[in-house]
Design a protein around this motif. Structure first.
Motif, PDB file in Angstrom:
ATOM      1  N   ARG A  58      -6.068   8.907 -16.494  1.00  0.00           N
ATOM      2  CA  ARG A  58      -6.998   8.351 -15.502  1.00  0.00           C
ATOM      3  C   ARG A  58      -6.291   7.533 -14.403  1.00  0.00           C
ATOM      4  O   ARG A  58      -6.748   6.453 -13.988  1.00  0.00           O
ATOM      5  N   VAL A  59      -5.197   8.070 -13.907  1.00  0.00           N
ATOM      6  CA  VAL A  59      -4.466   7.395 -12.842  1.00  0.00           C
ATOM      7  C   VAL A  59      -5.304   7.316 -11.565  1.00  0.00           C
ATOM      8  O   VAL A  59      -5.084   6.450 -10.713  1.00  0.00           O
ATOM      9  N   ASP A  60      -6.306   8.174 -11.455  1.00  0.00           N
ATOM     10  CA  ASP A  60      -7.212   8.127 -10.301  1.00  0.00           C
ATOM     11  C   ASP A  60      -7.930   6.792 -10.176  1.00  0.00           C
ATOM     12  O   ASP A  60      -8.418   6.433  -9.104  1.00  0.00           O
ATOM     13  N   LEU A  61      -8.003   6.027 -11.276  1.00  0.00           N
ATOM     14  CA  LEU A  61      -8.675   4.727 -11.230  1.00  0.00           C
ATOM     15  C   LEU A  61      -7.922   3.715 -10.386  1.00  0.00           C
ATOM     16  O   LEU A  61      -8.437   2.627 -10.105  1.00  0.00           O
ATOM     17  N   LEU A  62      -6.724   4.048  -9.931  1.00  0.00           N
ATOM     18  CA  LEU A  62      -5.963   3.160  -9.054  1.00  0.00           C
ATOM     19  C   LEU A  62      -6.352   3.295  -7.590  1.00  0.00           C
ATOM     20  O   LEU A  62      -5.855   2.546  -6.746  1.00  0.00           O
ATOM     21  N   ALA A  63      -7.245   4.220  -7.273  1.00  0.00           N
ATOM     22  CA  ALA A  63      -7.590   4.484  -5.870  1.00  0.00           C
ATOM     23  C   ALA A  63      -8.125   3.236  -5.178  1.00  0.00           C
ATOM     24  O   ALA A  63      -7.705   2.891  -4.065  1.00  0.00           O
ATOM     25  N   ALA A  64      -9.068   2.544  -5.822  1.00  0.00           N
ATOM     26  CA  ALA A  64      -9.651   1.355  -5.189  1.00  0.00           C
ATOM     27  C   ALA A  64      -8.613   0.257  -5.030  1.00  0.00           C
ATOM     28  O   ALA A  64      -8.577  -0.439  -4.006  1.00  0.00           O
ATOM     29  N   ALA A  65      -7.739   0.086  -6.011  1.00  0.00           N
ATOM     30  CA  ALA A  65      -6.697  -0.939  -5.905  1.00  0.00           C
ATOM     31  C   ALA A  65      -5.729  -0.626  -4.778  1.00  0.00           C
ATOM     32  O   ALA A  65      -5.236  -1.536  -4.095  1.00  0.00           O
ATOM     33  N   SER A  66      -5.463   0.664  -4.561  1.00  0.00           N
ATOM     34  CA  SER A  66      -4.513   1.041  -3.509  1.00  0.00           C
ATOM     35  C   SER A  66      -5.053   0.737  -2.115  1.00  0.00           C
ATOM     36  O   SER A  66      -4.268   0.679  -1.156  1.00  0.00           O
ATOM     37  N   ALA A  67      -6.362   0.535  -1.999  1.00  0.00           N
ATOM     38  CA  ALA A  67      -6.958   0.217  -0.702  1.00  0.00           C
ATOM     39  C   ALA A  67      -7.026  -1.281  -0.422  1.00  0.00           C
ATOM     40  O   ALA A  67      -7.450  -1.696   0.664  1.00  0.00           O
ATOM     41  N   LEU A  68      -6.623  -2.117  -1.370  1.00  0.00           N
ATOM     42  CA  LEU A  68      -6.679  -3.563  -1.174  1.00  0.00           C
ATOM     43  C   LEU A  68      -5.648  -4.004  -0.141  1.00  0.00           C
ATOM     44  O   LEU A  68      -4.501  -3.533  -0.139  1.00  0.00           O
ATOM     45  N   PRO A  69      -6.010  -4.924   0.740  1.00  0.00           N
ATOM     46  CA  PRO A  69      -5.024  -5.440   1.700  1.00  0.00           C
ATOM     47  C   PRO A  69      -3.931  -6.231   0.977  1.00  0.00           C
ATOM     48  O   PRO A  69      -4.200  -6.960   0.028  1.00  0.00           O
ATOM     49  N   GLY A  81      -3.021  16.779  -7.443  1.00  0.00           N
ATOM     50  CA  GLY A  81      -4.340  16.258  -7.100  1.00  0.00           C
ATOM     51  C   GLY A  81      -4.325  14.780  -6.795  1.00  0.00           C
ATOM     52  O   GLY A  81      -5.014  14.308  -5.877  1.00  0.00           O
ATOM     53  N   LEU A  82      -3.547  14.015  -7.548  1.00  0.00           N
ATOM     54  CA  LEU A  82      -3.467  12.574  -7.305  1.00  0.00           C
ATOM     55  C   LEU A  82      -2.816  12.280  -5.959  1.00  0.00           C
ATOM     56  O   LEU A  82      -3.268  11.398  -5.219  1.00  0.00           O
ATOM     57  N   LYS A  83      -1.783  13.003  -5.617  1.00  0.00           N
ATOM     58  CA  LYS A  83      -1.129  12.796  -4.327  1.00  0.00           C
ATOM     59  C   LYS A  83      -2.078  13.100  -3.165  1.00  0.00           C
ATOM     60  O   LYS A  83      -2.077  12.408  -2.146  1.00  0.00           O
ATOM     61  N   ALA A  84      -2.900  14.131  -3.335  1.00  0.00           N
ATOM     62  CA  ALA A  84      -3.841  14.488  -2.276  1.00  0.00           C
ATOM     63  C   ALA A  84      -4.961  13.470  -2.140  1.00  0.00           C
ATOM     64  O   ALA A  84      -5.420  13.184  -1.026  1.00  0.00           O
ATOM     65  N   SER A  85      -5.415  12.900  -3.263  1.00  0.00           N
ATOM     66  CA  SER A  85      -6.562  11.995  -3.226  1.00  0.00           C
ATOM     67  C   SER A  85      -6.195  10.538  -2.962  1.00  0.00           C
ATOM     68  O   SER A  85      -7.055   9.733  -2.621  1.00  0.00           O
ATOM     69  N   MET A  86      -4.914  10.176  -3.140  1.00  0.00           N
ATOM     70  CA  MET A  86      -4.488   8.790  -2.919  1.00  0.00           C
ATOM     71  C   MET A  86      -3.272   8.773  -1.995  1.00  0.00           C
ATOM     72  O   MET A  86      -2.150   8.486  -2.408  1.00  0.00           O
ATOM     73  N   PRO A  87      -3.481   9.075  -0.700  1.00  0.00           N
ATOM     74  CA  PRO A  87      -2.350   9.197   0.228  1.00  0.00           C
ATOM     75  C   PRO A  87      -1.596   7.894   0.460  1.00  0.00           C
ATOM     76  O   PRO A  87      -0.437   7.914   0.887  1.00  0.00           O
ATOM     77  N   GLY A  88      -2.222   6.750   0.173  1.00  0.00           N
ATOM     78  CA  GLY A  88      -1.538   5.474   0.378  1.00  0.00           C
ATOM     79  C   GLY A  88      -0.651   5.051  -0.767  1.00  0.00           C
ATOM     80  O   GLY A  88       0.035   4.025  -0.686  1.00  0.00           O
ATOM     81  N   VAL A  89      -0.632   5.843  -1.844  1.00  0.00           N
ATOM     82  CA  VAL A  89       0.153   5.504  -3.022  1.00  0.00           C
ATOM     83  C   VAL A  89       1.542   6.142  -2.919  1.00  0.00           C
ATOM     84  O   VAL A  89       1.689   7.276  -2.468  1.00  0.00           O
ATOM     85  N   VAL A  90       2.567   5.408  -3.346  1.00  0.00           N
ATOM     86  CA  VAL A  90       3.931   5.932  -3.370  1.00  0.00           C
ATOM     87  C   VAL A  90       4.177   6.584  -4.734  1.00  0.00           C
ATOM     88  O   VAL A  90       4.057   5.932  -5.774  1.00  0.00           O
ATOM     89  N   PHE A  91       4.509   7.857  -4.728  1.00  0.00           N
ATOM     90  CA  PHE A  91       4.799   8.592  -5.967  1.00  0.00           C
ATOM     91  C   PHE A  91       6.311   8.791  -6.076  1.00  0.00           C
ATOM     92  O   PHE A  91       6.917   9.468  -5.243  1.00  0.00           O
TER      93      PHE A  91
END
Length: 421
Positions: free
Chosen positions: A225-236, A251-261
């Motif tokens: 459930r790494v997708d649960l980090l999406a909201a945290a990745s949007a925090l200022p 899929g995770l890279k496509a859905s969370m573009p602000g995250v560094v993989f």
């Protein structure tokens, strides 16, 4: 003592089962015992370095027997052993006094059958929430979970003892009818994972704006459930970094573009990644233990984890980190925001976490396993159990206050006939 370890996973695979089996085999050799590891063969072309201690002609080696295997459909990183006479031949040739079954399900179930035929007691180590995985992978929904628990019960009831890695896992097993359950947690290398490995240059590269660096380390698969980090990745003021690989990566890279993989990291590089984080977050709700939480704590990093399964034993809420409702991305984001805004709390939690795990060495955990072996062998031989005093190990070996389980069923479910090697 001659020990046969039958495991569903072993290096070069990277997961909790493979790592704990390797550490177990290493400890057995160091204590003068003779382990044999039997495991599914890795994918063709995989690099399998020789395993041993010391150097030169006198180096001790861990013998490994690879059983022909195939990739798990939909998850090729996982190998499933095919029926083969090699397993029976390997165990008979090794003449073990005890058989150690790591995460038994396919190869482990066959190992249980062979141990029974040889009259050798087996210890089954529960490591994976297969029923939860059946739900996560939508394997028939409730039907898949029920079938998984029937399989788990059948295999583990035939064991002389089942070892669970955490109190919640032990209670879950007992509630589902598995008898003779006791605790055997996991160790952590607090020398390898250490705050001194923090790399400020790496921190600046990953968070060039001075953001709080929040990280996840582990497999990228649906159950995590790494997708649960999406909201945290949007925090200022927050930069999320993910270390690991797996089938969910695209899929995770496509859905969370602000995250560094960063992909898979091992060895010193992995230790540096852990120590460089400001906050560690584990999102998977199906962990029977959660080794990466221990590694983050050893690295002096405060942790956020789901209030379910193994993390309940590891994370002291508001002392070493924060526990949040499982499968709740908004709760993860709130916890991240809370720690991101309070550097003093992050430091205090990190120091407390480091202090919590330094005694949980693989040596102590390995000696506890040997104590379990000694008890099982004494019971098998009808001898009185003579054990060292409890203070000999810092790890509590007995599951607390578990309800009584149903009577044992010593018959292992039939497996396909074994084929010629």
């Amino acid at each position: 003592m001659r020990v046969a370890i039958v495991t569903e996973s072993f290096p070069p695979e990277v997961n909790g089962v493979a790592h704990s089996v390797l550490r177990t085999a290493e400890h057995l050799v160091r204590r003068g015992h003779e382990p044999l590891v039997v495991t599914p063969a890795p994918a063709r072309g995989s690099h399998c370095p020789p395993l041993g201690f010391g150097s030169g002609a006198g180096a001790e080696r861990i013998p490994v027997v690879h059983i022909p295997s195939m990739p798990l459909p939909g998850y090729p990183q996982v190998r499933i052993a095919l029926p083969s006479r090699q397993l029976a031949g390997a165990l008979a040739g090794h003449r073990p006094e005890i058989v150690h079954l790591a995460g038994p399900f396919v190869l482990g179930a066959r190992g249980m059958q062979v141990a029974a035929r040889l009259g050798v007691p087996a210890v089954a180590v529960y490591q994976t929430d297969l029923a939860g995985y059946a739900h996560a992978y939508r394997a028939g929904r409730g039907l898949g979970e029920a079938a998984a628990w029937r399989r788990i019960r059948a295999v583990h009831r035939a064991a002389a003892r089942t070892l669970a890695p955490s109190t919640p896992a032990a209670q879950d097993l007992t509630a589902h009818g598995v008898p003779r359950v006791q605790l055997w947690p996991r160790g952590v290398d607090s020398v390898r994972f250490h705050p001194r490995h923090r790399d400020e240059a790496l921190h600046r590269a990953l968070a060039p704006g001075g953001e709080v660096l929040v990280g996840y380390v582990g497999r990228l698969a649906p159950e995590k459930r790494v997708d649960l980090l999406a909201a945290a990745s949007a925090l200022p003021g927050v930069r999320v970094v993910v270390v690991g690989d797996g089938p969910s990566a695209p899929g995770l890279k496509a859905s969370m573009p602000g995250v560094v993989f960063l992909g898979r990291r091992t060895g010193e590089e992995l230790a540096r990644c852990f120590a460089t984080l400001d906050v560690f977050v584990h999102t998977g709700p199906l962990e029977t233990f959660c080794q990466t939480i221990q590694e983050a704590m050893a690295s002096g990093v405060p942790v956020i984890g789901p209030a379910a399964g193994g993390p309940l034993d590891l994370v002291a809420h508001h002392r070493t980190g924060l526990l949040v409702p499982p499968r709740d991305g908004a709760a993860v984001a709130r916890a991240v925001a809370e720690l991101a805004a309070d550097p003093a709390r992050r430091a205090a939690y990190g120091q407390a976490g480091r202090a919590e795990v330094t005694a949980r060495t693989w040596e102590a955990v390995g000696d506890l396993l040997l104590r379990h072996y000694a008890e099982v062998l004494a019971e098998h031989r009808g001898l009185p159990v003579a054990l060292p005093p409890p203070e000999a190990t810092p790890v509590e070996p007995v599951a607390p206050a578990l309800p009584k389980a149903a009577p044992a069923e010593p018959v292992v479910p039939a497996m396909p006939e074994e084929l010629p090697a």
